[in-house]
Design a protein around this motif. Sequence first.
Motif, PDB file in Angstrom:
ATOM      1  N   LEU A  95       3.572  -3.588  -7.505  1.00 51.19           N
ATOM      2  CA  LEU A  95       2.234  -4.086  -7.822  1.00 51.19           C
ATOM      3  C   LEU A  95       1.625  -4.821  -6.631  1.00 51.19           C
ATOM      4  O   LEU A  95       0.447  -4.653  -6.312  1.00 51.19           O
ATOM      5  N   THR A  96       2.442  -5.630  -5.959  1.00 50.00           N
ATOM      6  CA  THR A  96       1.957  -6.341  -4.773  1.00 50.00           C
ATOM      7  C   THR A  96       1.480  -5.353  -3.716  1.00 50.00           C
ATOM      8  O   THR A  96       0.425  -5.546  -3.096  1.00 50.00           O
ATOM      9  N   GLY A  97       2.254  -4.291  -3.521  1.00 43.24           N
ATOM     10  CA  GLY A  97       1.859  -3.271  -2.557  1.00 43.24           C
ATOM     11  C   GLY A  97       0.522  -2.648  -2.915  1.00 43.24           C
ATOM     12  O   GLY A  97      -0.330  -2.415  -2.045  1.00 43.24           O
ATOM     13  N   ARG A  98       0.325  -2.379  -4.212  1.00 42.31           N
ATOM     14  CA  ARG A  98      -0.942  -1.795  -4.638  1.00 42.31           C
ATOM     15  C   ARG A  98      -2.096  -2.757  -4.389  1.00 42.31           C
ATOM     16  O   ARG A  98      -3.164  -2.364  -3.912  1.00 42.31           O
ATOM     17  N   LEU A  99      -1.884  -4.034  -4.679  1.00 42.87           N
ATOM     18  CA  LEU A  99      -2.943  -5.026  -4.503  1.00 42.87           C
ATOM     19  C   LEU A  99      -3.306  -5.218  -3.031  1.00 42.87           C
ATOM     20  O   LEU A  99      -4.474  -5.447  -2.696  1.00 42.87           O
ATOM     21  N   GLU A 118       9.365   3.706 -14.944  1.00 47.35           N
ATOM     22  CA  GLU A 118       8.045   4.306 -15.094  1.00 47.35           C
ATOM     23  C   GLU A 118       6.944   3.349 -14.644  1.00 47.35           C
ATOM     24  O   GLU A 118       5.960   3.760 -14.012  1.00 47.35           O
ATOM     25  N   ALA A 119       7.101   2.065 -14.965  1.00 44.44           N
ATOM     26  CA  ALA A 119       6.099   1.086 -14.551  1.00 44.44           C
ATOM     27  C   ALA A 119       6.063   0.956 -13.037  1.00 44.44           C
ATOM     28  O   ALA A 119       4.985   0.852 -12.438  1.00 44.44           O
ATOM     29  N   THR A 120       7.226   0.980 -12.402  1.00 42.88           N
ATOM     30  CA  THR A 120       7.292   0.874 -10.939  1.00 42.88           C
ATOM     31  C   THR A 120       6.570   2.049 -10.292  1.00 42.88           C
ATOM     32  O   THR A 120       5.786   1.878  -9.347  1.00 42.88           O
ATOM     33  N   GLY A 124       2.513   2.828  -8.124  1.00 42.59           N
ATOM     34  CA  GLY A 124       2.330   3.583  -6.889  1.00 42.59           C
ATOM     35  C   GLY A 124       3.510   3.608  -5.946  1.00 42.59           C
ATOM     36  O   GLY A 124       3.407   4.159  -4.844  1.00 42.59           O
ATOM     37  N   ALA A 125       4.635   3.057  -6.348  1.00 44.71           N
ATOM     38  CA  ALA A 125       5.798   3.019  -5.462  1.00 44.71           C
ATOM     39  C   ALA A 125       6.580   4.328  -5.496  1.00 44.71           C
ATOM     40  O   ALA A 125       6.621   5.021  -6.519  1.00 44.71           O
ATOM     41  N   GLU A 126       7.227   4.639  -4.394  1.00 46.69           N
ATOM     42  CA  GLU A 126       8.229   5.701  -4.372  1.00 46.69           C
ATOM     43  C   GLU A 126       9.534   5.095  -4.892  1.00 46.69           C
ATOM     44  O   GLU A 126       9.988   4.068  -4.381  1.00 46.69           O
ATOM     45  N   VAL A 127      10.113   5.701  -5.909  1.00 49.54           N
ATOM     46  CA  VAL A 127      11.365   5.208  -6.486  1.00 49.54           C
ATOM     47  C   VAL A 127      12.515   6.113  -6.067  1.00 49.54           C
ATOM     48  O   VAL A 127      12.449   7.332  -6.259  1.00 49.54           O
ATOM     49  N   ILE A 128      13.563   5.524  -5.494  1.00 49.12           N
ATOM     50  CA  ILE A 128      14.770   6.247  -5.120  1.00 49.12           C
ATOM     51  C   ILE A 128      15.902   5.752  -6.009  1.00 49.12           C
ATOM     52  O   ILE A 128      16.263   4.569  -5.964  1.00 49.12           O
TER      53      ILE A 128
END
Length: 332
Positions: A95-99, A118-120, A124-128
């Motif tokens: 969320l911080t990254g999106r903001l 799913e929320a992560t 907008g994050a890439e999840v590994i």
Amino acid sequence: MSTEAIETPVLPTADDVHAAAERLRGIAHRTPVMTSRTLDERLGAQVFFKCENLQRMGAFKFRGAYNAVSLLSAEERARGVLAYSSGNHAQAVALTGRLLGIRTTIVMPSDAPVSKVEATRGYGAEVILYDKETQSREELAAQLKEERGMSLIPPYDYADVVSGQGTAALELLRETGPLDALLAPCGGGGLLSGSALAAAALSPGCRVIGVEPELADDATRSFRTGTVQTVRNPPTIADGLRTPALGRITFPLIRAHVADMRTVSEQGIVEAMRFLWTRMKIIVEPSGAVPLAALLADPGAFKGMRIGIVISGGNVDLASACALFAGEIGVA
């Protein structure tokens, strides 16, 4: 970097918590402080709940993540941010990254709650995903950091994260005034140590108490012995508190500023969740219910006191929570 610098990290102070509060002003929600007449009568005490389950992305973790990422240089922001987390820190960094318009990559265990994964991704994050039985999140993150040149923001053992987390307790104490005791859940110790810094500044006589599950009691053992103890993949329902050990920053802060540590049973966590859901009408995840479980397990120890509790988060899988309440998931 010298060996001495590696062995002696710079610890955050109460001044850093106050500075983080200014940085978060107008960005983080000033979450409500709730009370329960039913609980107060049951305990013979006054209890004030700082409801970080109502924070942006549903947990206190937003405070530390935003504070830390916002302090990165323009060059560091351009390279992106990397984090590892079972869920709440993941969502907070995403969320911080999106903001802030920063690319984020999050390393998460493959068995993390689906709602948190799913929320992560939704932020907008890439999840590994990784297998925690065969892989180390720290090693995987270090590899990605080297390959991609991203800035790593750890979930708790990072001074700017700790300072941000402490702002929840700072707000609580500013609203309630001095407290006799302040209880916070403890995984890696970021929230607990930050809360202790805030309490030392605003309510010097307040006993800060960390609470963790009996099945994940590494911090309590560390506190008692004076040396860092570990736990590996503990089977507690409080998934946010499965951290293997306290960190180089959080351990000395807890030893210096925390008065006591307590542990609670899995059944006690479920009963605390049930009370919060049914009597106070708020959705709280297992990790967030842990401090209340400690109060309910030993009410006599807190009789006549003014007590603060930090509810750490409300990001819970509803199907799992209902199964817990129905007794369909066995707990110790």
